[in-house]
Design an enzyme around this catalytic site. Sequence first.
Site, mmCIF file in Angstrom:
data_model
loop_
_atom_site.group_PDB
_atom_site.id
_atom_site.type_symbol
_atom_site.label_atom_id
_atom_site.label_comp_id
_atom_site.label_asym_id
_atom_site.label_seq_id
_atom_site.Cartn_x
_atom_site.Cartn_y
_atom_site.Cartn_z
ATOM 1 N N LYS A 1 0.770 -1.399 0.047
ATOM 2 C CA LYS A 1 -0.125 0.069 0.014
ATOM 3 C C LYS A 1 0.825 1.048 0.038
ATOM 4 O O LYS A 1 0.651 1.929 -0.648
ATOM 5 C CB LYS A 1 -0.804 -0.052 1.008
ATOM 6 C CG LYS A 1 -1.831 -1.192 1.235
ATOM 7 C CD LYS A 1 -3.199 -1.216 2.236
ATOM 8 C CE LYS A 1 -2.127 -1.367 3.828
ATOM 9 N NZ LYS A 1 -1.444 -2.541 3.978
ATOM 10 N N THR A 2 1.667 1.327 0.818
ATOM 11 C CA THR A 2 2.748 2.360 0.931
ATOM 12 C C THR A 2 3.696 2.461 -0.280
ATOM 13 O O THR A 2 3.764 3.635 -0.852
ATOM 14 C CB THR A 2 3.738 2.428 2.178
ATOM 15 O OG1 THR A 2 2.883 2.258 3.387
ATOM 16 C CG2 THR A 2 4.636 3.569 2.502
ATOM 17 N N ASP B 1 -1.699 6.716 6.191
ATOM 18 C CA ASP B 1 -1.624 5.212 6.588
ATOM 19 C C ASP B 1 -2.734 5.026 7.686
ATOM 20 O O ASP B 1 -2.918 6.065 8.485
ATOM 21 C CB ASP B 1 -0.227 5.159 6.889
ATOM 22 C CG ASP B 1 0.110 3.434 6.855
ATOM 23 O OD1 ASP B 1 -0.556 2.756 6.307
ATOM 24 O OD2 ASP B 1 1.181 3.117 7.158
ATOM 25 N N THR C 1 -6.078 -1.416 6.859
ATOM 26 C CA THR C 1 -5.973 -2.620 7.047
ATOM 27 C C THR C 1 -7.501 -3.339 7.157
ATOM 28 O O THR C 1 -8.006 -4.252 7.367
ATOM 29 C CB THR C 1 -5.296 -3.255 8.181
ATOM 30 O OG1 THR C 1 -5.649 -2.537 9.167
ATOM 31 C CG2 THR C 1 -3.867 -3.213 7.845
ATOM 32 N N ARG D 1 6.897 -7.895 1.941
ATOM 33 C CA ARG D 1 7.752 -7.450 3.063
ATOM 34 C C ARG D 1 8.341 -8.575 3.853
ATOM 35 O O ARG D 1 9.430 -8.280 4.216
ATOM 36 C CB ARG D 1 6.993 -6.721 4.103
ATOM 37 C CG ARG D 1 7.602 -5.725 5.097
ATOM 38 C CD ARG D 1 6.897 -5.040 6.136
ATOM 39 N NE ARG D 1 6.192 -3.964 5.718
ATOM 40 C CZ ARG D 1 4.832 -3.626 6.208
ATOM 41 N NH1 ARG D 1 4.475 -4.193 7.230
ATOM 42 N NH2 ARG D 1 4.362 -2.637 5.762
#
Length: 346
Positions: free
Chosen positions: A77-78, A122, A171, A230
């Site tokens: 997302k980031t 975020d 989320t 990640r």
Amino acid sequence: MTDKVLTESSEKQGILTPDSLSVDNEPELISLRPKRLTEYIGQPEVVETLKIAIQAARKRKEVMDHVLFHGPPGLGKTTLAHIIAAETEGEMTVTSGPALEKGGDLVGILTHLETGDVLFIDEIHRTPKVVEEFLYPAMEDFSIDIVFDKGIHARSHKIPLKQFILVGATTRVGLLTAPLRDRFGIFRSLDFYNETDLLTITKRSAYLLSVEINNDAGQELARRSRGTPRVVNRLLKRVRDYAQVKGDGVIKPETVHAALDLEGVDEKGLTNLDRRYLKTIIDFYKGGPVGIEAIAATLQEETDTLVDVVEPYLLKIGMVLRTSSGRRVSPDAYRHLGYRVQESLF
Ligand code: ADE
């Protein structure tokens, strides 16, 4: 393009610093992030949606719609927010819902944005209500209403803003209020990555980290990374350490096995916390159904951590099931943890 990161403390002081916000901002992991859409591996529909939206806005000489990304942590997302800023040649300002405590916090950020800049929020579902109310007109009309004084002396003053792009990440899309959710023109959910895409990401990252990894080792790493880039990148760094200290520096399947065993990551990619979660349901609650609050209390973990971090992947691989009366583990979970499956329970 430069990034401004607003941390909770720096933000309170009104200072923009390049401080780290979270694991997302570890320098070496940042260097592994794709910078442009053409470098991005996986999530083909999301990438296509963004390509079209960016090109269309460019053609019309307009600023792109606001974008909301939903999905478990670590799926990009980031990274995609940074890519949007790079592709649209805007500057990126980063903050998070919990860092925005008062309306004024957001006003300060919004009034400093230039046309086409990207504001990334975020954990947008954790934005306080008072701040969220400033976002509505900012997103819709590119203006904010500031109220001075109180009671009969109250005066409202409209401050125009430059046309910016808000990129929100969450989320838990279910916790977003409808008025906020509806103000995003583009809404995309990110799903866990398949092993083929994770293998490609592994090879790309290994190349960037200048470490040699053979195909079988890459596949093993991809299989044990919970469908999450990640995680792949973090584990790759641990495996690289292991190969360089205990071996000849080349990552082979044996290196992946040994390094991941040491990390507590099992053959299915489950971590200690994943296994503790499943064992708690089996040992304390006879396999379920049991409410999440009870599991969290027994494990002495935050409910949010279980819901955001642990459960999505266990649900995805069918180890746990969510029913109206609570969480249940599946026969697969019993088998994986070495328990005998009591057929009468299912
Ligand atoms: N590194 C982390 N996520 C990635 C992705 N989706 N594509 C390429 N490299 C990545």
